[in-house]
Design an enzyme around this catalytic site. Structure first.
Site, PDB file in Angstrom:
ATOM      1  N   SER A 179       0.789  -1.228   0.000  1.00 20.55           N
ATOM      2  CA  SER A 179       0.000   0.000   0.000  1.00 20.55           C
ATOM      3  C   SER A 179       0.822   1.279   0.000  1.00 20.55           C
ATOM      4  CB  SER A 179      -0.964  -0.002   1.183  1.00 20.55           C
ATOM      5  OG  SER A 179      -0.300  -0.301   2.381  1.00 20.55           O
ATOM      6  N   HIS A 207      -5.438  -4.024  -2.123  1.00 20.04           N
ATOM      7  CA  HIS A 207      -5.289  -3.062  -3.221  1.00 20.04           C
ATOM      8  C   HIS A 207      -5.322  -3.708  -4.597  1.00 20.04           C
ATOM      9  CE1 HIS A 207      -4.439   0.388  -0.670  1.00 20.04           C
ATOM     10  NE2 HIS A 207      -3.755  -0.445   0.095  1.00 20.04           N
ATOM     11  N   LYS A 237     -12.143  -0.943  -1.147  1.00 23.15           N
ATOM     12  CA  LYS A 237     -11.268  -0.209  -2.072  1.00 23.15           C
ATOM     13  C   LYS A 237     -11.876  -0.277  -3.475  1.00 23.15           C
ATOM     14  CE  LYS A 237      -7.674   0.059   1.155  1.00 23.15           C
ATOM     15  NZ  LYS A 237      -6.859  -0.720   2.055  1.00 23.15           N
TER      16      LYS A 237
END
Ligand SMILES: *Cc1c(COP(=O)(O)O)cnc(C)c1O
Length: 389
Positions: A179, A207, A237
């Site tokens: 990240s 992610h 996300k």
């Protein structure tokens, strides 16, 4: 004891430009937002595919609320698992091509809960140095012997695994897309090492879900055959909703459902979050253009930055583009100047990243336009005295 010490600690944060200030950020179309009243391009969001404000996703959240209520009323094992939770777990398993899946209140809760279910004092857990805080906390709380290996350092990991061969179980824990650095773990090599040493491999795809992989399920696609694979993802996300999930074998899911404290002792997701996630999964499944676009945006912006002599970290097409500045004061000054010119780019400082590596972190979305990227590069280069060392 009084609480006066807190004022002193806050002054200390201020002196080092390490105090974080909450912002009021209102989402707007086109990958933009209004931050404390100022209109800007939002390079600070994890909504990589632009689904959080997609009308279809919002409508699905509303429908789910109307059908099942604003709140889930209880934890999943008591009465909080409504039909839409069940549907989403089935759909996640289908998406990830695993036997089953299990929802958590957040990705953070998934990591802490799952690690605690897999290992305890009799075991060893091995953790990449740059893993997300939730993985690190999960490792600590599990009570297992905790070893940190250098970032993506397979040789050190192999040595630690060898030292841990007498442990009852060994668990390797890694982010797939990191990240703060935007780079990718060596998935195949990690899978081989886990296989060879009979270790479990837990991969946090926070992610990568929706962004990477032929099917858009993340980087685990290429190692899906690994028997000891534990896949964790978040709905908050690229999926544009809220919540975490675990995907894997039926036994794994049953075990974790019966043991993970962050799932047993926390209220289930809101029905709205489930409805939104179901709709997003449907979009991700059928529309590959969004993930193609965000990765193309990354390639374009990286090329343009490079042409202007800015160096960036991370994989060539990763939606996270860090520009290391070093000093926190300078990084914050750059972030503020960019904001005043219409670009919201957060300054990432210790303790989130190591001392001396404060950075601007650009997060891209499929919604950003080429013209925004061009204007951003111009703007960055016009900061004059403020630049990369
Ligand atoms: C954001 C993030 C999480 C936490 O997920 P939430 O759903 O936001 O709680 C976990 N792991 C990584 C790597 C993340 O970036």
């Amino acid at each position: 004891m009084s609480l006066d010490w807190i004022a002193d600690e806050l002054h200390r944060l201020d002196a080092n430009e390490l105090r974080r200030h909450p912002r009021n950020c209102e989402p707007l179309p086109g990958g933009r937002c209004r931050v404390d009243g100022a209109l800007c391009v939002n390079f600070a969001s994890n909504d990589y595919l632009g689904l959080a404000n997609d009308p279809r996703v919002i409508a699905a959240a509303v429908r789910a609320s109307e059908l099942y209520g604003a709140g889930a009323q209880a934890s999943a094992l008591v009465s909080g698992r409504t039909p839409i939770h069940a549907m989403l777990e089935t759909e996640l398993a289908r998406f990830e091509e695993t036997e089953a899946a299990l929802l958590f209140p957040s990705g953070f809760a998934a990591n802490v809960g799952v690690i605690g279910s897999l290992v305890d004092e009799s075991d060893v857990v091995l953790c990449d140095r740059l893993n997300h805080a939730s993985l690190i906390d999960g490792c600590r709380l599990s009570g297992a012997r905790f070893r940190v290996y250098g970032h993506c350092d397979l040789e050190q990991l192999a040595r630690e695994l060898d030292k841990a061969r007498d442990a009852r179980r060994r668990l390797i824990v890694t982010d797939s897309l990191f990240s703060m650095d935007g780079d990718i773990a060596p998935m195949r090599e990690l899978a081989e090492l886990a296989d060879r040493t009979e270790s479990m491999l837990l991969v946090d795809e926070a992610h990568a879900t929706g962004v990477y992989g032929e099917q858009g399920t993340g980087l685990c696609e290429e190692i899906s055959q690994l028997r000891g694979l534990v896949r964790i993802g978040t709905l908050s996300k690229a999926i544009g909703s809220q919540g975490g999930f675990l995907a894997g074998t039926r036994d794994l899911i049953e075990w974790v459902r019966n043991t993970a404290r962050t799932q047993m002792f926390s209220t289930a997701l809101t029905p709205a979050a489930c409805g939104a996630a179901l709709e997003s999964l449907q979009i991700i499944r059928t529309d590959t253009s969004r993930r193609d676009r965000v990765r193309e945006n990354s390639r374009q912006l990286r090329a343009r930055l490079q042409a202007r002599n800015w160096s960036t970290l991370g994989a060539p097409d990763s939606p996270i583009i860090p520009i290391v500045v070093g000093d926190p004061q300078q990084t914050v000054a750059m972030s503020q100047r960019l904001l005043s010119q219409g670009f919201f780019v957060p300054a990432i400082r210790p303790p989130t990243v190591p001392q001396g590596t404060s950075r601007l972190r650009i997060s891209l979305s499929a919604l950003h336009f080429g013209a925004d990227l061009d204007r951003f590069c111009e703007c960055l280069s016009s900061l004059g005295d403020l630049k990369q060392p």
